[in-house]
Write a protein that holds these residues in place. Structure first.
Motif, PDB file in Angstrom:
ATOM      1  N   ILE A   1      10.172   9.606  63.014  1.00 13.54           N
ATOM      2  CA  ILE A   1      10.880   9.299  61.764  1.00 13.54           C
ATOM      3  C   ILE A   1      10.009   9.683  60.564  1.00 13.54           C
ATOM      4  CG2 ILE A   1      11.901   7.490  60.338  1.00 13.54           C
ATOM      5  CD1 ILE A   1      12.447   5.906  62.929  1.00 13.54           C
ATOM      6  N   LEU A   2       8.758   9.217  60.583  1.00 11.75           N
ATOM      7  CA  LEU A   2       7.850   9.504  59.475  1.00 11.75           C
ATOM      8  C   LEU A   2       7.196  10.871  59.670  1.00 11.75           C
ATOM      9  CD1 LEU A   2       6.322   5.929  59.257  1.00 11.75           C
ATOM     10  CD2 LEU A   2       7.905   6.990  57.643  1.00 11.75           C
ATOM     11  N   GLU A   3       7.033  11.602  58.593  1.00 12.64           N
ATOM     12  CA  GLU A   3       6.532  12.981  58.692  1.00 12.64           C
ATOM     13  C   GLU A   3       5.139  13.187  58.111  1.00 12.64           C
ATOM     14  OE1 GLU A   3      10.095  15.991  58.356  1.00 12.64           O
ATOM     15  OE2 GLU A   3      10.242  14.454  56.789  1.00 12.64           O
ATOM     16  N   ASN A   4       4.653  12.248  57.302  1.00 15.31           N
ATOM     17  CA  ASN A   4       3.305  12.422  56.774  1.00 15.31           C
ATOM     18  C   ASN A   4       2.318  12.582  57.929  1.00 15.31           C
ATOM     19  OD1 ASN A   4       4.106  12.025  54.161  1.00 15.31           O
ATOM     20  ND2 ASN A   4       2.961  10.146  53.820  1.00 15.31           N
ATOM     21  N   PRO A   5       1.362  13.489  57.823  1.00 16.19           N
ATOM     22  CA  PRO A   5       0.273  13.504  58.805  1.00 16.19           C
ATOM     23  C   PRO A   5      -0.540  12.218  58.684  1.00 16.19           C
ATOM     24  CG  PRO A   5      -0.209  14.990  56.983  1.00 16.19           C
ATOM     25  CD  PRO A   5       1.191  14.498  56.773  1.00 16.19           C
ATOM     26  N   PRO A   6      -1.285  11.835  59.740  1.00 19.31           N
ATOM     27  CA  PRO A   6      -2.041  10.579  59.692  1.00 19.31           C
ATOM     28  C   PRO A   6      -2.943  10.469  58.464  1.00 19.31           C
ATOM     29  CG  PRO A   6      -2.067  11.465  61.913  1.00 19.31           C
ATOM     30  CD  PRO A   6      -1.386  12.496  61.045  1.00 19.31           C
ATOM     31  N   ALA A   7      -3.504  11.587  58.009  1.00 19.90           N
ATOM     32  CA  ALA A   7      -4.395  11.544  56.843  1.00 19.90           C
ATOM     33  C   ALA A   7      -3.649  11.095  55.585  1.00 19.90           C
ATOM     34  CB  ALA A   7      -5.021  12.913  56.613  1.00 19.90           C
ATOM     35  N   GLU A   8      -2.333  11.256  55.572  1.00 23.12           N
ATOM     36  CA  GLU A   8      -1.539  10.816  54.411  1.00 23.12           C
ATOM     37  C   GLU A   8      -0.890   9.463  54.656  1.00 23.12           C
ATOM     38  OE1 GLU A   8       1.057  14.056  53.322  1.00 23.12           O
ATOM     39  OE2 GLU A   8      -0.609  15.245  52.553  1.00 23.12           O
TER      40      GLU A   8
ATOM     41  N   GLU B   1      17.451   8.156  54.115  1.00 24.36           N
ATOM     42  CA  GLU B   1      17.836   8.283  55.536  1.00 24.36           C
ATOM     43  C   GLU B   1      16.715   7.768  56.428  1.00 24.36           C
ATOM     44  OE1 GLU B   1      18.192  10.791  53.193  1.00 24.36           O
ATOM     45  OE2 GLU B   1      20.326  10.298  53.026  1.00 24.36           O
ATOM     46  N   LYS B   2      15.491   8.128  56.083  1.00 28.49           N
ATOM     47  CA  LYS B   2      14.350   7.585  56.848  1.00 28.49           C
ATOM     48  C   LYS B   2      14.295   6.073  56.711  1.00 28.49           C
ATOM     49  CE  LYS B   2      11.339  11.621  56.401  1.00 28.49           C
ATOM     50  NZ  LYS B   2      10.155  12.151  55.700  1.00 28.49           N
ATOM     51  N   GLY B   3      14.565   5.592  55.511  1.00 29.37           N
ATOM     52  CA  GLY B   3      14.563   4.146  55.292  1.00 29.37           C
ATOM     53  C   GLY B   3      15.532   3.444  56.234  1.00 29.37           C
ATOM     54  N   GLU B   4      16.716   4.013  56.379  1.00 32.76           N
ATOM     55  CA  GLU B   4      17.713   3.415  57.272  1.00 32.76           C
ATOM     56  C   GLU B   4      17.213   3.424  58.720  1.00 32.76           C
ATOM     57  OE1 GLU B   4      20.342   1.705  56.841  1.00 32.76           O
ATOM     58  OE2 GLU B   4      21.021   1.669  58.923  1.00 32.76           O
ATOM     59  N   LYS B   5      16.615   4.530  59.142  1.00 33.56           N
ATOM     60  CA  LYS B   5      16.099   4.605  60.522  1.00 33.56           C
ATOM     61  C   LYS B   5      14.974   3.587  60.739  1.00 33.56           C
ATOM     62  CE  LYS B   5      17.270   9.432  61.311  1.00 33.56           C
ATOM     63  NZ  LYS B   5      16.760  10.810  61.317  1.00 33.56           N
ATOM     64  N   ILE B   6      14.118   3.433  59.742  1.00 33.51           N
ATOM     65  CA  ILE B   6      13.026   2.457  59.847  1.00 33.51           C
ATOM     66  C   ILE B   6      13.608   1.049  59.997  1.00 33.51           C
ATOM     67  CG2 ILE B   6      11.135   1.367  58.558  1.00 33.51           C
ATOM     68  CD1 ILE B   6      10.769   4.231  57.215  1.00 33.51           C
TER      69      ILE B   6
END
Ligand SMILES: [Zn+2]
Length: 286
Positions: free
Chosen positions: A159-166, A249-254
């Protein structure tokens, strides 16, 4: 009971509380916060996402919830004196007293299992003594449930796309911004958003590093030193990560994933055999 029964105890009468207690001995109690987040999302961010998960899970698991406490333990989010950050923080003993009084009141009426819920991570520093106190005094089941966030975002893979560093799960980053876009898009101001990564406090010197918002710093390959830092020591803007990949949309999935997990947990709590040994609240006036 009709389908339209209120889940929020503040919206029920005592008639419906009695009906709830014929059905279940579980009650959810959400705790929010009012603290400095990034400039693009409101002080009540933790309250908004905590309440959303609580309300959805209460309906899914068919259990009531208590009115939310809107303030939390946020001493490190006060920012600088006289700078107008707006954070309202309660002292540890104030919050412990609130937790105790709310739980003891609910146990008095017949609830046996109290599940506190908060997406504000800093409560973890102060809750154990009071939760133990309630358990030892009453025999009730008490738990503190944190919808997964911060370092515990494994279940949100994909769902989340930020790399771990972000740091997608951290303060004001991709996750919280997505959640706010879902529940309160009117309060999200992306024209003010910025990206900032956590760093070790400058006063520590160059041998220390820090990658997110935990209370520890890394030193010579170990992360074993807890330091009392202000939030601005490691992020001036109060953003830990990158909010620019956030979407509603990500918020809804979360919310869906968090709700399922919490409702599943409630189902397991239902099966636990709990005997309350002391239901009275004789110290309720003082
Ligand atoms: Zn937050």
């Amino acid at each position: 009971m009709t389908e339209k029964k209120p889940y929020n105890l503040a919206e029920t009468s005592w008639v419906e509380v009695k009906e709830w207690l014929e059905k279940t001995d579980i009650v959810l109690v959400p705790f929010g916060s009012c603290e400095r987040h990034g400039p693009h999302i409101p002080l009540g961010t933790d309250s908004f996402h905590t309440l959303e998960v609580t309300v959805r899970a209460a309906k899914k698991a068919d259990v009531p919830y208590a009115p939310m406490i809107p303030y939390g333990y946020s001493p490190h989010h006060m920012y600088k004196l006289g700078q107008g950050a707006g954070t309202i923080t309660l002292r540890a003993r104030t919050i412990q007293n609130i937790i105790y009084d709310v739980a003891k009141s609910l146990i008095f009426h017949g609830f046996n299992k109290i599940i506190f819920i908060s997406g504000h991570g800093s409560y973890s520093q102060i809750i154990e003594p009071v939760l133990r106190h309630i358990k030892y005094k009453t025999g009730a089941f008490v738990a503190w449930y944190k919808p997964f966030t911060e370092r515990e975002i494994g279940p949100l893979k994909g769902i989340l796309e930020n790399p771990p560093a972000e740091t997608p799960g951290w303060h004001s980053s991709e996750m919280e911004t997505s959640q706010l876009m879902r529940v309160r898009p009117d309060l999200v101001k992306m024209d003010r958003a910025g990206k900032e990564l956590a760093h070790a406090p400058k006063w520590l010197g160059p041998k220390f590093t820090k990658k997110d918002g935990v209370r520890t710093v890394q030193f010579e390959g170990a992360e074993n030193i807890t330091l009392l830092m202000e939030h601005y020591d490691y992020s001036e803007s109060a953003v830990i990560g990158n909010p620019f990949r956030a979407t509603a949309e990500k918020g809804e999935k979360i919310f869906k994933a968090q709700t399922k997990h919490l409702a599943d947990f409630v189902e397991e709590v239902r099966k636990i055999d709990v005997k309350v040994t002391n239901r009275d609240f004789p110290d309720r006036a003082w």
